[in-house]
Each structure stands twice: as structure tokens, then as C-alpha cells.
Write an enzyme that holds these catalytic residues in place. Sequence first.
Site, PDB file in Angstrom:
ATOM      1  N   CYS A 243       0.715  -1.230   0.088  1.00  0.00           N
ATOM      2  CA  CYS A 243       0.154  -0.058   0.255  1.00  0.00           C
ATOM      3  C   CYS A 243       0.946   1.370   0.124  1.00  0.00           C
ATOM      4  O   CYS A 243       0.553   1.869  -1.094  1.00  0.00           O
ATOM      5  CB  CYS A 243      -0.738  -0.539   0.846  1.00  0.00           C
ATOM      6  SG  CYS A 243      -2.024   1.070   1.724  1.00  0.00           S
ATOM      7  N   CYS A 244       2.151   1.397   0.809  1.00  0.00           N
ATOM      8  CA  CYS A 244       2.496   2.836   1.014  1.00  0.00           C
ATOM      9  C   CYS A 244       3.069   3.013  -0.349  1.00  0.00           C
ATOM     10  O   CYS A 244       3.483   4.183  -0.666  1.00  0.00           O
ATOM     11  CB  CYS A 244       3.585   2.955   2.400  1.00  0.00           C
ATOM     12  SG  CYS A 244       2.863   3.193   3.802  1.00  0.00           S
TER      13      CYS A 244
ATOM     14  N   CYS B 156      -1.718   8.571   7.742  1.00  0.00           N
ATOM     15  CA  CYS B 156      -3.074   7.752   7.086  1.00  0.00           C
ATOM     16  C   CYS B 156      -4.169   7.198   8.066  1.00  0.00           C
ATOM     17  O   CYS B 156      -3.340   6.459   9.299  1.00  0.00           O
ATOM     18  CB  CYS B 156      -3.013   6.690   5.932  1.00  0.00           C
ATOM     19  SG  CYS B 156      -2.155   7.066   4.741  1.00  0.00           S
TER      20      CYS B 156
ATOM     21  N   CYS C 298       7.479   4.680   5.824  1.00  0.00           N
ATOM     22  CA  CYS C 298       6.322   4.267   4.795  1.00  0.00           C
ATOM     23  C   CYS C 298       7.224   4.119   3.176  1.00  0.00           C
ATOM     24  O   CYS C 298       6.757   3.548   2.255  1.00  0.00           O
ATOM     25  CB  CYS C 298       5.388   5.364   3.870  1.00  0.00           C
ATOM     26  SG  CYS C 298       6.345   7.067   3.822  1.00  0.00           S
TER      27      CYS C 298
HETATM   28  S1  SF4 Z   1      -0.402   4.543   5.572  1.00  0.00           S
HETATM   29 FE1  SF4 Z   1      -1.527   5.284   3.936  1.00  0.00          FE
HETATM   30  S2  SF4 Z   1       0.004   4.565   1.907  1.00  0.00           S
HETATM   31 FE2  SF4 Z   1       0.905   3.769   4.368  1.00  0.00          FE
HETATM   32  S3  SF4 Z   1      -0.333   1.323   3.869  1.00  0.00           S
HETATM   33 FE3  SF4 Z   1      -1.416   2.985   5.200  1.00  0.00          FE
HETATM   34  S4  SF4 Z   1      -2.934   3.783   3.836  1.00  0.00           S
HETATM   35 FE4  SF4 Z   1      -1.143   2.568   2.769  1.00  0.00          FE
END
Ligand code: SF4
Length: 216
Positions: free
Chosen positions: A101-102, A186, A212
Amino acid sequence: MTLVRDEDLDFESLTIEELLGWTSSTFGDDVVLAASFQDVVMIDIVAKVIPNIKTVFIDTGSHFKETLEFVNYIKDRYSLNLIVIEPEVSAEDFPCGSGNCCKLRKVEPFNKYLKESQAKAWISGIKRVDTPERENAPIVGWDETKGLYKINPIVTWNDEDVDVYSKNNGLPQHPLVKRGYLSIGCAPTTVPVKPGETVRSGRWANMTKTECGLHI
Ligand code: SF4
């Protein structure tokens, strides 16, 4: 472009204003400020020296609604030249905390923007005290991953320095700070910080993850 390298100039001896003056004269319009909007310190500092700098916010699609409202408020207050980057993959396919995701929803969209805009440097608000991965971060360094220079004007500050600057300059505060959120990313993986815990402990709580990937 002729660049002054670390060994040619003692960046540690410069004031932040001198450092940003050097940044502006060296990179001109080809420098961007990355802002998470958890506070306004870097925006305030940079705006005084490079008023129309491109300010980049990565809208991962998973931010608190309070963060998005704060972004809009600060954009108007500072008349920011704001660039909002959005990922090409959805939160449904790559939920917060999942492996890529990150990478796919934050790091790669930012790197793509830097490449397409032909940026030659970026400014970040990281501090050496933030995480073990940041403890040796330079004030100015070559960002190997992104292929451009990275400027860290407040890298020698600690969390108290940020608070003092914010108070002394009457800066607006992210609305979640008064509810205990001291480091804000997030929503799904950001929690309030308990008394006695470090500021960054509110990020990816109960996970081994501390970064991240933007800064490593
Ligand atoms: S912090 Fe933001 S970018 Fe990172 S895994 Fe969570 S939603 Fe995704």
C-alpha cells in the site's frame, strides 16, 4: 547546473533561512516541498523564503477527514501553490497496512510526480529524532532512490523545537492534535499517543513498520 556539494559548503553552519536561500538560488523553480500537513512548521518556514514553491500533498485516499479539511484551510491561508497527488490503485485493492500500500499509494505516485515535473530537489520536514532510519539524515544529500537532491531544513530539531516554533509563530494546529494524535498519517494505522510514549509511536502502532518508504 553547478551544484555545491556537501563537502564544499558546511550546511550545518547555515541558518535555515540561508539554507533555503541557497536552495532557491541553486534549484530555482525545480524544487518542491513535500508536506504531510500534520503540522504547518515547514510550510511556514519555507513560505517566508520561497513563497510560491510547489507544495505536494499525497492524498492516499486514507487520510482523516480532518486532515483533508486542514489541507484546504492551510492552502487558502498561505495561498499555497498546492499539488495534490493521488494514487492510481485503490484502497480496496491495497488496504492500509497491506504489503504494497505505502509503495503503490504513496511512494510511487510521489516519485512519478517528481520525475514528470523534472524536479531537481525536494524539501522534507524529517528530523533525526523521528526514527532510527533517520538518525544520520543529512541537511542536504543526494537522494539515490529518487535521483535528485533532498533538503532537510529541520533535521537537527526535536519535537519540542517544533512545538516552540509553532507556538512562537502562532501557527494553526491540526485539529486532531488536541485529541492526542501527535504524528498523523493515514487514518487506519494512526492512533493517539499515550502519555510517556514517543510522538512517532502513534504511527503503525503494534506493527514493526516505522517508515512509509518516502524517506528511505
Ligand atoms: S499509511 Fe497510507 S499509504 Fe501507508 S499503508 Fe496505510 S494507507 Fe497505505
